[in-house]
Design a protein around this motif. Structure first.
Motif, PDB file in Angstrom:
ATOM      1  N   HIS A 131       0.832  -1.205   0.000  1.00 40.05           N
ATOM      2  CA  HIS A 131       0.000   0.000   0.000  1.00 40.05           C
ATOM      3  C   HIS A 131       0.868   1.259   0.000  1.00 40.05           C
ATOM      4  N   LEU A 132       1.941   1.225   0.778  1.00 44.91           N
ATOM      5  CA  LEU A 132       2.824   2.397   0.856  1.00 44.91           C
ATOM      6  C   LEU A 132       3.517   2.651  -0.481  1.00 44.91           C
ATOM      7  N   GLU A 133       4.069   1.591  -1.090  1.00 42.82           N
ATOM      8  CA  GLU A 133       4.746   1.746  -2.387  1.00 42.82           C
ATOM      9  C   GLU A 133       3.785   2.237  -3.461  1.00 42.82           C
ATOM     10  N   TYR A 134       2.573   1.666  -3.470  1.00 39.51           N
ATOM     11  CA  TYR A 134       1.627   2.045  -4.515  1.00 39.51           C
ATOM     12  C   TYR A 134       1.219   3.512  -4.370  1.00 39.51           C
ATOM     13  N   SER A 135       0.907   3.935  -3.137  1.00 33.80           N
ATOM     14  CA  SER A 135       0.409   5.297  -2.945  1.00 33.80           C
ATOM     15  C   SER A 135       1.504   6.353  -3.040  1.00 33.80           C
ATOM     16  N   SER A 136       2.723   6.013  -2.575  1.00 32.74           N
ATOM     17  CA  SER A 136       3.764   7.047  -2.507  1.00 32.74           C
ATOM     18  C   SER A 136       4.735   7.037  -3.693  1.00 32.74           C
ATOM     19  N   ILE A 137       4.813   5.917  -4.432  1.00 35.32           N
ATOM     20  CA  ILE A 137       5.768   5.837  -5.551  1.00 35.32           C
ATOM     21  C   ILE A 137       5.067   5.552  -6.875  1.00 35.32           C
ATOM     22  N   ILE A 138       4.239   4.506  -6.911  1.00 37.58           N
ATOM     23  CA  ILE A 138       3.615   4.077  -8.168  1.00 37.58           C
ATOM     24  C   ILE A 138       2.631   5.128  -8.687  1.00 37.58           C
ATOM     25  N   LEU A 139       1.686   5.527  -7.835  1.00 33.73           N
ATOM     26  CA  LEU A 139       0.658   6.482  -8.284  1.00 33.73           C
ATOM     27  C   LEU A 139       1.262   7.798  -8.783  1.00 33.73           C
ATOM     28  N   PRO A 140       2.172   8.437  -8.025  1.00 27.71           N
ATOM     29  CA  PRO A 140       2.766   9.681  -8.543  1.00 27.71           C
ATOM     30  C   PRO A 140       3.484   9.485  -9.874  1.00 27.71           C
ATOM     31  N   PHE A 141       4.167   8.333 -10.043  1.00 30.22           N
ATOM     32  CA  PHE A 141       4.865   8.068 -11.307  1.00 30.22           C
ATOM     33  C   PHE A 141       3.862   7.900 -12.442  1.00 30.22           C
ATOM     34  N   GLU A 143       0.804   9.103 -12.588  1.00 39.02           N
ATOM     35  CA  GLU A 143       0.132  10.380 -12.850  1.00 39.02           C
ATOM     36  C   GLU A 143       1.010  11.346 -13.642  1.00 39.02           C
ATOM     37  N   SER A 144       2.327  11.167 -13.526  1.00 36.88           N
ATOM     38  CA  SER A 144       3.227  12.027 -14.301  1.00 36.88           C
ATOM     39  C   SER A 144       3.473  11.474 -15.708  1.00 36.88           C
ATOM     40  N   HIS A 145       2.946  10.272 -16.009  1.00 37.54           N
ATOM     41  CA  HIS A 145       3.083   9.687 -17.358  1.00 37.54           C
ATOM     42  C   HIS A 145       1.723   9.144 -17.809  1.00 37.54           C
ATOM     43  N   PRO A 146       0.723  10.048 -17.980  1.00 34.39           N
ATOM     44  CA  PRO A 146      -0.642   9.591 -18.308  1.00 34.39           C
ATOM     45  C   PRO A 146      -0.766   8.957 -19.685  1.00 34.39           C
ATOM     46  N   ASN A 147       0.220   9.174 -20.564  1.00 38.44           N
ATOM     47  CA  ASN A 147       0.162   8.540 -21.886  1.00 38.44           C
ATOM     48  C   ASN A 147       0.547   7.064 -21.830  1.00 38.44           C
ATOM     49  N   VAL A 148       1.134   6.631 -20.708  1.00 38.54           N
ATOM     50  CA  VAL A 148       1.572   5.229 -20.561  1.00 38.54           C
ATOM     51  C   VAL A 148       0.724   4.493 -19.532  1.00 38.54           C
TER      52      VAL A 148
END
Length: 422
Positions: A131-141, A143-148
């Motif tokens: 949960h921590l990795e997904y919310s703090s690392i995966i989601l921000p990454f 959201e910064s690459h919406p084309n992928v």
């Protein structure tokens, strides 16, 4: 003159395999035969994914405790991209709902079947980290690459399934001996074909690494039709169930272990202290063991079938907690150092050496084992009766069977220890 085509040495099949797909010998095989070669270009990793450049650019923001985030992002993309080069590989797993790690069990079932084994606590840590990795690392990454990436498609649930997929099927290349102290572990990679092999402690093949490729090589003679097994390492049943979703039936797993929580030994020592002064002494001794880094609040002593695997930690802990005030004072003044010969003798805890422990150490260990056995929901005899009653055993669910083998192996090791120190 053209030579006849070579007959394949192996075949992949669901029939004759212990679980899911398996690799079976198509002919008699000798030790040292190369069964298949996987070029490094065929490994699925953060370096071979179609988004490798993106992952390389963002590597600083993708640091995590597990070290798995770049591979998991690559898998999230490749598994859901319709034009992925890796679609034939993923076709073996239509979805990941067949993965049945304890992290997917309802919490009540996990507690009921696995209490005392150490698995529920390990799963809680896994889920918190996921949960921590997904919310703090995966989601921000993402959201910064919406084309992928699309968080509606690349959900937390899919991420959790891919974590289990990496747990169960990935490989980590061992470090060179000279790099072991300087580098962290290599990141995991997916190895097509090799990841189809199932595991047993008494395996008959190994994966060997070279600069250009990985080779699957036999380690013992294999009969035609026999399943070929790799090894995931020297894994106890609780580790196999936690990380891979299965356990070896008793008594197949010669690498099985049981644990005594370090704080359980402290509890046993406090329970036998007859005065406040003795209880204070035990607390002082525990604090000193913590300073020596022999014990910790979340640590455990690990017991194998033939010896204690954390022999130094257990030997020193038993000795210190059984010292008188005067002995402890002298020991502290020497900062825990003793005569080398005496120390070496005390630190070798084979089963034979356990039976020769001094009586106070034996009693403390005995009491600690009894406290450990109380943490399970059932006793050894109940497990034994269930294993020997074929009709009752066959009525168990797959989860119940796997959990039974984990509990029973651990309890057998603990009861063996009781007999050694009684």
């Amino acid at each position: 003159m053209a030579s006849a085509p070579k007959r394949p040495k192996v075949r992949l099949s669901r029939e004759g395999a212990v679980a899911g797909y398996g690799m079976l010998a198509a002919a008699e095989l000798e030790p040292g035969e190369v069964l298949c070669t996987v070029p490094r270009s065929a490994l699925l990793s953060q370096h071979t994914s179609s988004i490798q450049a993106l992952l390389r650019e963002g590597q600083e923001s993708l640091q995590s405790q597990s070290g798995w985030v770049p591979l998991l992002l690559a898998l999230l993309h490749e598994y859901t991209a319709s034009n992925s080069h890796w679609r034939p590989y993923f076709s073996l797993w239509q979805d990941f709902r067949s993965l049945d790690h304890p992290m997917f069990w309802p919490e009540e079932e996990r507690r009921r079947l696995l209490q005392g084994t150490g698995i529920p606590e390990a799963v809680e840590k896994d889920l918190a980290n996921i949960h921590l990795e997904y919310s703090s690392i995966i989601l921000p990454f993402m959201e910064s690459h919406p084309n992928v990436f699309d968080p509606k498609l690349h959900t937390l649930e899919l991420y959790k399934q891919l974590v289990a997929f990496v747990m169960a099927y990935s490989f980590q290349e061992p470090l060179e001996e000279e790099d072991e102290d300087e580098k962290g572990p290599n990141p995991p990679v997916m190895v097509p074909v090799a990841d189809i092999l199932n595991h047993v402690a008494n395996h008959n093949a190994n994966l060997e690494y070279s600069p250009q490729c990985l080779r699957l090589v036999t380690t013992q003679p294999i009969s035609k039709g026999q399943e070929i097994f790799n090894t995931y390492g020297q894994m106890a049943n609780w580790q196999l169930l936690h990380m891979y979703g299965f356990a070896e039936p008793y008594p197949s797993n010669t690498n099985d272990t049981a644990h005594i929580q370090m704080v359980t030994v402290r509890t046993a020592a406090l329970q036998r202290a007859r005065s406040e002064a003795q209880q204070r002494l035990v607390s002082e001794q525990w604090d000193f063991l913590c300073q020596l880094e022999m014990v910790g609040e979340e640590g455990a002593f690990v017991l194998g079938w033939d010896e204690v695997l954390t022999e130094e930690e257990l030997s020193v802990t038993l000795k210190v907690l059984c010292m008188s005030q005067e002995e402890f004072q002298e020991y502290k003044e020497q900062d825990g150092w003793e005569d080398d010969n005496e120390e070496e003798e005390n630190l070798t805890l084979s089963n034979e050496a356990l039976s020769r422990l001094k009586p106070p150490c034996k009693q403390l260990l005995y009491d600690s084992v009894l406290l450990t056995l109380e943490s399970y929901r059932s006793d050894l005899k109940a497990e034994q009766d269930l294993l020997h009653n074929k009709e009752a055993y066959e009525k168990l669910s797959q989860r119940e069977k796997q959990a039974l083998h984990v509990r029973y192996g651990q309890k057998r090791i603990l009861h063996q220890l009781l007999e050694l120190v009684h």
